[in-house]
Design an enzyme around this catalytic site. Structure first.
Site, PDB file in Angstrom:
ATOM      1  N   LYS A  59       0.821  -1.197   0.000  1.00 44.11           N
ATOM      2  CA  LYS A  59       0.000   0.000   0.000  1.00 44.11           C
ATOM      3  C   LYS A  59       0.861   1.256   0.000  1.00 44.11           C
ATOM      4  O   LYS A  59       0.401   2.350  -0.295  1.00 44.11           O
ATOM      5  CB  LYS A  59      -0.866   0.027   1.276  1.00 44.11           C
ATOM      6  CG  LYS A  59      -1.717  -1.179   1.484  1.00 44.11           C
ATOM      7  CD  LYS A  59      -2.365  -1.115   2.882  1.00 44.11           C
ATOM      8  CE  LYS A  59      -3.070  -2.392   3.184  1.00 44.11           C
ATOM      9  NZ  LYS A  59      -3.499  -2.447   4.600  1.00 44.11           N
ATOM     10  N   GLU A 114       7.756   2.683  -6.717  1.00 44.54           N
ATOM     11  CA  GLU A 114       8.003   2.144  -5.375  1.00 44.54           C
ATOM     12  C   GLU A 114       8.135   3.274  -4.364  1.00 44.54           C
ATOM     13  O   GLU A 114       8.650   4.341  -4.690  1.00 44.54           O
ATOM     14  CB  GLU A 114       9.323   1.346  -5.364  1.00 44.54           C
ATOM     15  CG  GLU A 114       9.145  -0.148  -5.562  1.00 44.54           C
ATOM     16  CD  GLU A 114       8.615  -0.866  -4.328  1.00 44.54           C
ATOM     17  OE1 GLU A 114       7.998  -0.214  -3.449  1.00 44.54           O
ATOM     18  OE2 GLU A 114       8.805  -2.081  -4.240  1.00 44.54           O
ATOM     19  N   ASP A 115       7.691   3.024  -3.154  1.00 46.83           N
ATOM     20  CA  ASP A 115       7.882   4.006  -2.093  1.00 46.83           C
ATOM     21  C   ASP A 115       9.332   3.985  -1.607  1.00 46.83           C
ATOM     22  O   ASP A 115      10.017   5.000  -1.619  1.00 46.83           O
ATOM     23  CB  ASP A 115       6.910   3.751  -0.932  1.00 46.83           C
ATOM     24  CG  ASP A 115       6.842   2.296  -0.506  1.00 46.83           C
ATOM     25  OD1 ASP A 115       7.568   1.443  -1.084  1.00 46.83           O
ATOM     26  OD2 ASP A 115       6.058   1.971   0.409  1.00 46.83           O
ATOM     27  N   ASP A 118      15.063  -0.834   0.061  1.00 50.18           N
ATOM     28  CA  ASP A 118      15.944  -1.040   1.205  1.00 50.18           C
ATOM     29  C   ASP A 118      17.046  -2.009   0.756  1.00 50.18           C
ATOM     30  O   ASP A 118      17.970  -1.622   0.047  1.00 50.18           O
ATOM     31  CB  ASP A 118      15.074  -1.565   2.351  1.00 50.18           C
ATOM     32  CG  ASP A 118      15.796  -1.728   3.660  1.00 50.18           C
ATOM     33  OD1 ASP A 118      16.927  -1.257   3.788  1.00 50.18           O
ATOM     34  OD2 ASP A 118      15.225  -2.355   4.582  1.00 50.18           O
ATOM     35  N   LYS A 146      17.235   3.671   0.381  1.00 49.05           N
ATOM     36  CA  LYS A 146      18.204   3.436   1.466  1.00 49.05           C
ATOM     37  C   LYS A 146      19.390   2.721   0.847  1.00 49.05           C
ATOM     38  O   LYS A 146      19.628   1.533   1.089  1.00 49.05           O
ATOM     39  CB  LYS A 146      17.578   2.502   2.512  1.00 49.05           C
ATOM     40  CG  LYS A 146      16.852   3.191   3.625  1.00 49.05           C
ATOM     41  CD  LYS A 146      16.553   2.170   4.706  1.00 49.05           C
ATOM     42  CE  LYS A 146      15.334   2.555   5.480  1.00 49.05           C
ATOM     43  NZ  LYS A 146      14.905   1.520   6.432  1.00 49.05           N
ATOM     44  N   PHE A 167      14.724   3.720  10.303  1.00 49.89           N
ATOM     45  CA  PHE A 167      13.343   3.325  10.024  1.00 49.89           C
ATOM     46  C   PHE A 167      12.502   4.588   9.876  1.00 49.89           C
ATOM     47  O   PHE A 167      12.490   5.447  10.757  1.00 49.89           O
ATOM     48  CB  PHE A 167      12.786   2.431  11.128  1.00 49.89           C
ATOM     49  CG  PHE A 167      11.420   1.906  10.796  1.00 49.89           C
ATOM     50  CD1 PHE A 167      11.258   0.855   9.907  1.00 49.89           C
ATOM     51  CD2 PHE A 167      10.285   2.496  11.340  1.00 49.89           C
ATOM     52  CE1 PHE A 167       9.996   0.391   9.572  1.00 49.89           C
ATOM     53  CE2 PHE A 167       9.011   2.041  11.002  1.00 49.89           C
ATOM     54  CZ  PHE A 167       8.872   0.978  10.116  1.00 49.89           C
ATOM     55  N   VAL A 168      11.815   4.689   8.751  1.00 55.21           N
ATOM     56  CA  VAL A 168      11.058   5.909   8.467  1.00 55.21           C
ATOM     57  C   VAL A 168       9.566   5.630   8.335  1.00 55.21           C
ATOM     58  O   VAL A 168       9.156   4.524   7.954  1.00 55.21           O
ATOM     59  CB  VAL A 168      11.576   6.604   7.174  1.00 55.21           C
ATOM     60  CG1 VAL A 168      12.965   7.166   7.389  1.00 55.21           C
ATOM     61  CG2 VAL A 168      11.561   5.660   5.966  1.00 55.21           C
ATOM     62  N   ASP A 174       4.314   3.048   6.676  1.00 54.91           N
ATOM     63  CA  ASP A 174       3.617   2.800   7.936  1.00 54.91           C
ATOM     64  C   ASP A 174       4.508   2.165   8.991  1.00 54.91           C
ATOM     65  O   ASP A 174       5.604   1.682   8.706  1.00 54.91           O
ATOM     66  CB  ASP A 174       2.439   1.850   7.685  1.00 54.91           C
ATOM     67  CG  ASP A 174       2.899   0.402   7.460  1.00 54.91           C
ATOM     68  OD1 ASP A 174       3.866   0.208   6.688  1.00 54.91           O
ATOM     69  OD2 ASP A 174       2.317  -0.512   8.058  1.00 54.91           O
ATOM     70  N   ARG A 180       0.679   6.300   7.730  1.00 53.72           N
ATOM     71  CA  ARG A 180       0.795   6.485   6.272  1.00 53.72           C
ATOM     72  C   ARG A 180       0.330   7.876   5.862  1.00 53.72           C
ATOM     73  O   ARG A 180       0.785   8.412   4.851  1.00 53.72           O
ATOM     74  CB  ARG A 180      -0.074   5.455   5.528  1.00 53.72           C
ATOM     75  CG  ARG A 180       0.379   4.015   5.663  1.00 53.72           C
ATOM     76  CD  ARG A 180      -0.387   3.150   4.669  1.00 53.72           C
ATOM     77  NE  ARG A 180      -0.336   1.741   4.987  1.00 53.72           N
ATOM     78  CZ  ARG A 180       0.658   0.913   4.656  1.00 53.72           C
ATOM     79  NH1 ARG A 180       1.703   1.385   4.007  1.00 53.72           N
ATOM     80  NH2 ARG A 180       0.616  -0.360   4.979  1.00 53.72           N
TER      81      ARG A 180
HETATM   82  P1  5GP Z   1      13.616  -4.546   0.666  1.00 53.71           P
HETATM   83  O1  5GP Z   1      13.162  -5.823   0.025  1.00 53.71           O
HETATM   84  O2  5GP Z   1      14.116  -3.522  -0.321  1.00 53.71           O
HETATM   85  O3  5GP Z   1      14.613  -4.807   1.767  1.00 53.71           O
HETATM   86  O4  5GP Z   1      12.374  -3.978   1.447  1.00 53.71           O
HETATM   87  C1  5GP Z   1      11.469  -3.150   0.874  1.00 53.71           C
HETATM   88  C2  5GP Z   1      10.254  -3.046   1.740  1.00 53.71           C
HETATM   89  O5  5GP Z   1      10.569  -2.972   3.151  1.00 53.71           O
HETATM   90  C3  5GP Z   1       9.538  -1.750   1.443  1.00 53.71           C
HETATM   91  O6  5GP Z   1       8.651  -1.899   0.360  1.00 53.71           O
HETATM   92  C4  5GP Z   1       8.866  -1.436   2.750  1.00 53.71           C
HETATM   93  O7  5GP Z   1       7.643  -2.128   2.810  1.00 53.71           O
HETATM   94  C5  5GP Z   1       9.781  -2.020   3.803  1.00 53.71           C
HETATM   95  N1  5GP Z   1      10.671  -1.012   4.401  1.00 53.71           N
HETATM   96  C6  5GP Z   1      12.019  -0.932   4.264  1.00 53.71           C
HETATM   97  N2  5GP Z   1      12.511   0.094   4.986  1.00 53.71           N
HETATM   98  C7  5GP Z   1      11.450   0.696   5.571  1.00 53.71           C
HETATM   99  C8  5GP Z   1      11.317   1.835   6.445  1.00 53.71           C
HETATM  100  O8  5GP Z   1      12.268   2.528   6.843  1.00 53.71           O
HETATM  101  N3  5GP Z   1      10.042   2.143   6.828  1.00 53.71           N
HETATM  102  C9  5GP Z   1       8.949   1.422   6.462  1.00 53.71           C
HETATM  103  N4  5GP Z   1       7.762   1.821   6.912  1.00 53.71           N
HETATM  104  N5  5GP Z   1       9.046   0.337   5.643  1.00 53.71           N
HETATM  105  C10 5GP Z   1      10.284  -0.008   5.197  1.00 53.71           C
END
Ligand code: 5GP
Length: 213
Positions: A59, A114-115, A118, A146, A167-168, A174, A180
């Site tokens: 979401k 994408e939001d 990470d 990140k 962590f944001v 969320d 959100r």
């Molecule tokens: P990745 O597979 O790139 O490690 O993780 C991506 C997903 O982790 C994002 O789509 C998000 O849902 C979650 N995520 C990663 N870092 C954060 C953060 O700092 N805050 C929040 N709310 N979600 C995060």
């Protein structure tokens, strides 16, 4: 593709006094709006006459997508996917599609909106799934990156902000489905406290919370 380098999210400004206790204001709403406008312009220039499909992952990316498309000055479509990750914090890279796209992307120009990226594992999986459907092109537009945490090599053609390893929450992101709807991006200073009490920052943002339930 070569795009403008994203600005790093400052740890100093805007004034941290603008943030409730336990949170640091990383990117205020004016800076978010300016960067989203810039990304929309880049997409407009890149996709003019190609009617791209903007694929958003539910979401978290919905606020970004809504603001982005309203600033784009070309024909485009939007579609949505819902996925869930397995393993601690999604660290396994194993992802299940909960809700698939409504349309066929074969031969289409696809932009994954994408939001936050990470480790990159989720996005890597998603790109593999979408690439197997033979789009004409496949690019990524990610608002928050990140990049210091990246463990897989990904090409993000349209990047909003490089952010630190914190962590944001806010602007679509969320914690336990809360926060959100904040219009800025905040870094959580005490994540353990937030895990213990997910709604601890709610009264700072929504003083009337609880009175109407
Ligand atoms: P990745 O597979 O790139 O490690 O993780 C991506 C997903 O982790 C994002 O789509 C998000 O849902 C979650 N995520 C990663 N870092 C954060 C953060 O700092 N805050 C929040 N709310 N979600 C995060």
């Amino acid at each position: 593709m070569t795009r403008s380098d994203p600005p790093p999210a400052s740890e100093e400004t805007p004034e941290e006094s603008d943030a409730p206790p336990g949170l640091d204001l990383l990117i205020d709403s004016a800076a978010l709006a300016a960067r989203v406008r810039r990304l929309a312009l880049e997409l407009t220039e890149a996709y003019e006459g190609r009617r791209p499909v903007l694929v958003s992952v539910l979401k978290g990316a919905t606020l970004f997508l809504a603001d982005l498309v309203r600033r784009m000055d070309i024909e485009c479509e939007v579609d949505f996917m819902s996925i869930s990750s397995f393993g601690s914090g999604g660290a396994s890279g194993i992802v299940r599609i909960e809700q698939d796209l409504s349309g066929n992307i074969e031969g289409r120009h696809v932009v994954v909106v994408e939001d936050i990226v990470d480790t990159g594992l989720t996005l890597q999986y998603l790109l593999r799934v979408l690439a197997a459907r033979h789009p004409a092109s496949l690019e990524v537009c990610a608002l928050f990156d990140k990049d210091v945490r990246r463990i897989v090599d990904l090409d993000i053609a349209f990047r909003g902000f490089s952010i630190p390893d914190r962590f944001v929450i806010g602007y679509g992101l969320d914690h336990d489905e809360l926060y959100r709807n904040l219009d800025a991006l905040y870094a959580v200073t005490d994540i353990e406290a937030l895990v213990q009490e997910p709604a601890r920052h709610v009264p700072s943002f929504f003083p009337a919370a609880g009175s109407g339930r």
